[in-house]
Design an enzyme around this catalytic site. Structure first.
Site, PDB file in Angstrom:
ATOM      1  N   TYR A  72      41.668   4.763  77.062  1.00  0.00           N
ATOM      2  CA  TYR A  72      40.812   4.626  75.905  1.00  0.00           C
ATOM      3  C   TYR A  72      41.438   5.356  74.455  1.00  0.00           C
ATOM      4  O   TYR A  72      41.116   4.655  73.358  1.00  0.00           O
ATOM      5  CB  TYR A  72      39.387   5.405  76.241  1.00  0.00           C
ATOM      6  CG  TYR A  72      38.263   4.966  75.202  1.00  0.00           C
ATOM      7  CD1 TYR A  72      37.525   3.919  75.358  1.00  0.00           C
ATOM      8  CD2 TYR A  72      38.088   5.918  73.990  1.00  0.00           C
ATOM      9  CE1 TYR A  72      36.473   3.621  74.349  1.00  0.00           C
ATOM     10  CE2 TYR A  72      37.219   5.631  73.047  1.00  0.00           C
ATOM     11  CZ  TYR A  72      36.066   4.163  73.237  1.00  0.00           C
ATOM     12  OH  TYR A  72      35.394   4.188  72.253  1.00  0.00           O
ATOM     13  N   PHE A 124      41.800 -16.311  50.912  1.00  0.00           N
ATOM     14  CA  PHE A 124      41.251 -17.029  52.288  1.00  0.00           C
ATOM     15  C   PHE A 124      39.903 -16.964  52.246  1.00  0.00           C
ATOM     16  O   PHE A 124      39.195 -15.887  51.619  1.00  0.00           O
ATOM     17  CB  PHE A 124      42.161 -16.341  53.157  1.00  0.00           C
ATOM     18  CG  PHE A 124      41.701 -17.406  54.370  1.00  0.00           C
ATOM     19  CD1 PHE A 124      42.282 -18.490  54.851  1.00  0.00           C
ATOM     20  CD2 PHE A 124      40.912 -16.767  55.448  1.00  0.00           C
ATOM     21  CE1 PHE A 124      41.985 -19.402  55.837  1.00  0.00           C
ATOM     22  CE2 PHE A 124      40.611 -17.488  56.717  1.00  0.00           C
ATOM     23  CZ  PHE A 124      41.201 -18.811  56.955  1.00  0.00           C
ATOM     24  N   ASP A 125      39.343 -17.857  52.877  1.00  0.00           N
ATOM     25  CA  ASP A 125      37.679 -17.927  52.877  1.00  0.00           C
ATOM     26  C   ASP A 125      37.351 -16.542  53.706  1.00  0.00           C
ATOM     27  O   ASP A 125      35.901 -16.107  53.092  1.00  0.00           O
ATOM     28  CB  ASP A 125      37.237 -19.161  53.442  1.00  0.00           C
ATOM     29  CG  ASP A 125      38.132 -19.903  54.594  1.00  0.00           C
ATOM     30  OD1 ASP A 125      39.267 -19.620  54.437  1.00  0.00           O
ATOM     31  OD2 ASP A 125      37.430 -20.478  55.564  1.00  0.00           O
ATOM     32  N   ASP A 214      47.242  -9.339  51.894  1.00  0.00           N
ATOM     33  CA  ASP A 214      46.531 -10.141  53.152  1.00  0.00           C
ATOM     34  C   ASP A 214      47.926 -10.610  53.612  1.00  0.00           C
ATOM     35  O   ASP A 214      48.560 -11.588  53.219  1.00  0.00           O
ATOM     36  CB  ASP A 214      45.682 -11.129  52.522  1.00  0.00           C
ATOM     37  CG  ASP A 214      45.337 -12.019  53.736  1.00  0.00           C
ATOM     38  OD1 ASP A 214      45.911 -11.942  54.905  1.00  0.00           O
ATOM     39  OD2 ASP A 214      44.140 -12.827  53.261  1.00  0.00           O
ATOM     40  N   ALA A 216      48.914 -12.454  56.808  1.00  0.00           N
ATOM     41  CA  ALA A 216      48.933 -13.290  57.999  1.00  0.00           C
ATOM     42  C   ALA A 216      50.300 -13.690  58.080  1.00  0.00           C
ATOM     43  O   ALA A 216      50.827 -13.957  59.256  1.00  0.00           O
ATOM     44  CB  ALA A 216      47.760 -14.196  57.940  1.00  0.00           C
ATOM     45  N   LYS A 257      48.646 -14.805  63.617  1.00  0.00           N
ATOM     46  CA  LYS A 257      49.958 -15.869  63.010  1.00  0.00           C
ATOM     47  C   LYS A 257      51.172 -15.035  63.089  1.00  0.00           C
ATOM     48  O   LYS A 257      51.878 -15.471  64.180  1.00  0.00           O
ATOM     49  CB  LYS A 257      49.446 -15.964  61.424  1.00  0.00           C
ATOM     50  CG  LYS A 257      48.188 -16.982  61.022  1.00  0.00           C
ATOM     51  CD  LYS A 257      46.705 -15.946  61.265  1.00  0.00           C
ATOM     52  CE  LYS A 257      45.811 -16.748  60.595  1.00  0.00           C
ATOM     53  NZ  LYS A 257      44.453 -16.135  60.852  1.00  0.00           N
ATOM     54  N   HIS A 449      31.563 -25.925  57.089  1.00  0.00           N
ATOM     55  CA  HIS A 449      32.664 -26.699  57.689  1.00  0.00           C
ATOM     56  C   HIS A 449      32.951 -26.636  59.242  1.00  0.00           C
ATOM     57  O   HIS A 449      33.147 -27.526  59.951  1.00  0.00           O
ATOM     58  CB  HIS A 449      34.129 -26.735  57.096  1.00  0.00           C
ATOM     59  CG  HIS A 449      34.706 -25.311  57.435  1.00  0.00           C
ATOM     60  ND1 HIS A 449      34.252 -24.154  56.823  1.00  0.00           N
ATOM     61  CD2 HIS A 449      35.813 -24.883  57.866  1.00  0.00           C
ATOM     62  CE1 HIS A 449      35.054 -23.131  56.861  1.00  0.00           C
ATOM     63  NE2 HIS A 449      36.029 -23.359  57.816  1.00  0.00           N
TER      64      HIS A 449
HETATM   65  N1  F0G Z   1      43.852 -14.094  55.830  1.00  0.00           N
HETATM   66  C1  F0G Z   1      44.532 -15.385  55.766  1.00  0.00           C
HETATM   67  C2  F0G Z   1      45.460 -15.790  54.810  1.00  0.00           C
HETATM   68  C3  F0G Z   1      44.476 -16.185  56.943  1.00  0.00           C
HETATM   69  O1  F0G Z   1      44.703 -17.467  56.965  1.00  0.00           O
HETATM   70  C4  F0G Z   1      43.166 -15.923  57.841  1.00  0.00           C
HETATM   71  C5  F0G Z   1      42.901 -16.719  58.948  1.00  0.00           C
HETATM   72  C6  F0G Z   1      42.673 -14.567  57.698  1.00  0.00           C
HETATM   73  C7  F0G Z   1      42.998 -13.757  56.707  1.00  0.00           C
HETATM   74  C8  F0G Z   1      41.515 -14.148  58.638  1.00  0.00           C
HETATM   75  O2  F0G Z   1      42.253 -13.597  60.035  1.00  0.00           O
HETATM   76  O3  F0G Z   1      41.337 -15.282  61.662  1.00  0.00           O
HETATM   77  O4  F0G Z   1      42.419 -13.335  62.428  1.00  0.00           O
HETATM   78  O5  F0G Z   1      40.211 -13.334  61.261  1.00  0.00           O
HETATM   79  N2  F0G Z   1      43.335 -18.048  59.066  1.00  0.00           N
HETATM   80  C9  F0G Z   1      42.967 -18.876  60.050  1.00  0.00           C
HETATM   81  C10 F0G Z   1      43.755 -20.167  59.627  1.00  0.00           C
HETATM   82  C11 F0G Z   1      41.478 -18.906  60.585  1.00  0.00           C
HETATM   83  O6  F0G Z   1      43.248 -21.235  60.355  1.00  0.00           O
HETATM   84  O7  F0G Z   1      44.246 -20.414  58.621  1.00  0.00           O
HETATM   85  P1  F0G Z   1      41.571 -13.826  61.435  1.00  0.00           P
END
Ligand code: F0G
Length: 457
Positions: A72, A124-125, A214, A216, A257, A449
Site C-alpha cells: 500500500y 483536449f476535451d 499536457d 500524453a 498513450k 458524443h
Molecule cells: N490530454 C490529451 C492530449 C489526451 O489526448 C487525453 C486523452 C487526455 C489528456 C486524457 O487522458 O484518457 O488518460 O484520462 N485522449 C484520449 C483520446 C481519450 O482518444 O485521444 P485520459
C-alpha cells in the site's frame, strides 16, 4: 540498393481479430444507433477509435508486471517509476494517478479557480472539461495554420505568442497557468517546436504565469523536433525531452498513450508547494501518494514504457506507420490534415463529403460509412464532440470537421493500414452519391458524443 526500413520489433504474442460481412455491420451499426462507441469490440475488424490504452506492451513490460510490488505504501514499483520520471523529465515531485484526466482533476483542484482563464493550444476535451467544471475558461491560442488542413506548416501545434500575449495583457490577474498540449491532439496530433516552447516560456515569465505540459504524446512531439528542427537532428530523444521539460513548471500525463500501458497517469513538477497541496486531493480522489490509483505492477510497466517510448528506433517505426497510412490516403486524393501528425491520420470530412449538410454531422456520417464499408472504427472530431453552446443550446460548428483514425502503438501492421486505405478509397469514389447524414435522436447535455443516439436522415 539501400535496405528498406522495417519495424524495430518482432511479434511474440497475437490476438485474433475477425472480419464480418457488410450485412452484419449494417445491422450492428443500426443497433448501435449510429454511434461507434456503442459497438462491441468483436464487431470491429480494425479499431482506430483511439490510441489510448490500446497499445501492446513489450516482453520487458510483461515481465515487470510479475515483479510489481503491491504494498500500500512505499512500494518499490512507485520508486522505480518516480526515478524514471526524474531521469526522463527532470522533475523531483511525482504523484501517480489512474489516468490523464485524474491528473488534471487533482492538479486543477489547486491551480484553477472560478473566473480564471487558462490559455493554451486547443486543450483536449477532458482538460477543457475540468477547467470549465470549475467555472473557469480556456482560450485557444493555437497558430492559425492549424486550421488550414492544406498548410504543410511543420509545427501546427504551436502556440501563437501574439495571441497568448493578447490574452495575458487583457486578463491581468485572471491567468495563473497555461497549458501546452504535446502533441496537440485536437489539431491533428500536431507537434509544438522547441523554439515555440522557449518563446512560450519567455512570454509566461514576462507575465509571471506558470506553464504546464499536457504530455500524453510527449515522445512523438520530441520525434518531430528531432526531424524538423535542424539543431536537434543529432540529439537523442531523451536529450530533447529533457530540454522540452526545462521550459515547464509541471506536467500532467495520460500514460495510456506515450507510456505504452493500458491504464495510468501522473503529475510531475519541481514545485514543492504544488506537490504538497495536490497531495491532499490525490489522497481524496486517487489513493495514497505512492500508488494514486495504479497497481504496483502497472507502475513497473509504465517505468519501462517511458524508457521504450523515448527510443528513436521505436519512434521511427511508430511515426512511419502513421505516415504510411496518411500517404496512401493522399495518393488516393483523400483530403487529410497535413502534414501527417504523430498518432493519427485526420480526414477532412467536410472536403470528403461536400454534399452532406453540416447539420447532419458530416464526420460522424463518414465514420459510419467507413465502418460499414470495411469494419474499421474511427472517431468523429467535429460537431458532435463540440457539444452545444451552453447558453444558446445551438450546435457549435468547429472550424474543422474531422474523422480521426488513431493508430494504437505496436498493434497493427501496414497490411491493416492497407485495408483502411482501400475502404476510404472505395467511399471516396462514391462520394457524389452521399448526400444525407445523421440526425440526433437522444443526447446528453455534455460530452454527448460518447452516448448520443442517431438515426439516418
Ligand atoms: N490530454 C490529451 C492530449 C489526451 O489526448 C487525453 C486523452 C487526455 C489528456 C486524457 O487522458 O484518457 O488518460 O484520462 N485522449 C484520449 C483520446 C481519450 O482518444 O485521444 P485520459
Amino acid at each position: 540498393m539501400e535496405l528498406p526500413f522495417a519495424e524495430s520489433y518482432k511479434i511474440k504474442m497475437i490476438e485474433p481479430i475477425y472480419r464480418s460481412t457488410r450485412e452484419q455491420r449494417v445491422k450492428w451499426i443500426d443497433e448501435a444507433h449510429y454511434n461507434l462507441f456503442n459497438l462491441r469490440s468483436e464487431q470491429v475488424y480494425i479499431d482506430l477509435l483511439t490510441d489510448s490504452g490500446t497499445g501492446a506492451m513489450s516482453h520487458k513490460q510483461w515481465a515487470a508486471l510479475m515483479e510489481g510490488d503491491e504494498s500500500y505504501a512505499g512500494s518499490s514499483s512507485y520508486y522505480n517509476l518516480k526515478n524514471t520520471v526524474k531521469s526522463i523529465f527532470g522533475f523531483d515531485y511525482f504523484l501517480p494517478t489512474h489516468q490523464g484526466r485524474a491528473a488534471e482533476n487533482v492538479l486543477f483542484s489547486i491551480l484553477v479557480k472560478e473566473g480564471d482563464i487558462v490559455p493554451g493550444n486547443s486543450h483536449f476535451d477532458t482538460t477543457k472539461g475540468h477547467i470549465e467544471f470549475r467555472n473557469a475558461h480556456t482560450e485557444d491560442c493555437t497558430v492559425d495554420e492549424a486550421f488550414d488542413t492544406d498548410s504543410y506548416f511543420p509545427f501546427k501545434g504551436n502556440v501563437d505568442p501574439e495571441k497568448l500575449e493578447h490574452v495575458l495583457s487583457k486578463n491581468k490577474g485572471k491567468v495563473k497557468i497555461m497549458i501546452v498540449t504535446l502533441t496537440c491532439n485536437s489539431s491533428g496530433g500536431q507537434p509544438v517546436s522547441m523554439e515555440n516552447l522557449k518563446e512560450v516560456r519567455k512570454v509566461a515569465d514576462k507575465y509571471g504565469i506558470s506553464v504546464l505540459f499536457d504530455s500524453a504524446r510527449f515522445a512523438e512531439n520530441a520525434w518531430f523536433i528531432k526531424k524538423n528542427e535542424k539543431s536537434y537532428n543529432n540529439k537523442t530523444i531523451k536529450e530533447i525531452v529533457r530540454e522540452m521539460y526545462s521550459y515547464a513548471d509541471g506536467m500532467t500525463m495520460s500514460a495510456k498513450k506515450d507510456g505504452i500501458v493500458n491504464i495510468g497517469g501522473f503529475i510531475a513538477t519541481n514545485n514543492q508547494k504544488w506537490f504538497e497541496e495536490a497531495s491532499t486531493f490525490s489522497i481524496m480522489y486517487e489513493g495514497f501518494l505512492t500508488y494514486g490509483g495504479m497497481a504496483g505492477r502497472d507502475m513497473n510497466a509504465l517505468a519501462i514504457g517511458l524508457d521504450e517510448v523515448t527510443d528513436s528506433a521505436y519512434l521511427e517505426t511508430r511515426i512511419s506507420q502513421v505516415e504510411y497510412l496518411g500517404n496512401k490516403l493522399i495518393e488516393n486524393g483523400i483530403p487529410i490534415q497535413k502534414p501527417i501528425g504523430g498518432h493519427a491520420v485526420f480526414v477532412d470530412a467536410k472536403k470528403f463529403l461536400p454534399h452532406v449538410p453540416k447539420e447532419e454531422f458530416v464526420a460522424q456520417t463518414l465514420a459510419n460509412i467507413l465502418y460499414i464499408e470495411a469494419g474499421v472504427r474511427g472517431v468523429e472530431v467535429g460537431t458532435l464532440l463540440a457539444d452545444r453552446d451552453p447558453q444558446t443550446k445551438e450546435n457549435r460548428y468547429p472550424k474543422l470537421e474531422l474523422l480521426r483514425l488513431a493508430i494504437p502503438r505496436r498493434v497493427y501492421t501496414n497490411n491493416h493500414m492497407d485495408v483502411v486505405a482501400a475502404g476510404l478509397k472505395n467511399i471516396y469514389e462514391q462520394r457524389d452519391e452521399i448526400r444525407t447524414g445523421l440526425i440526433i435522436h437522444k443526447e446528453a447535455p455534455i460530452m454527448r458524443h460518447f452516448t448520443v443516439e442517431l438515426y439516418k436522415a
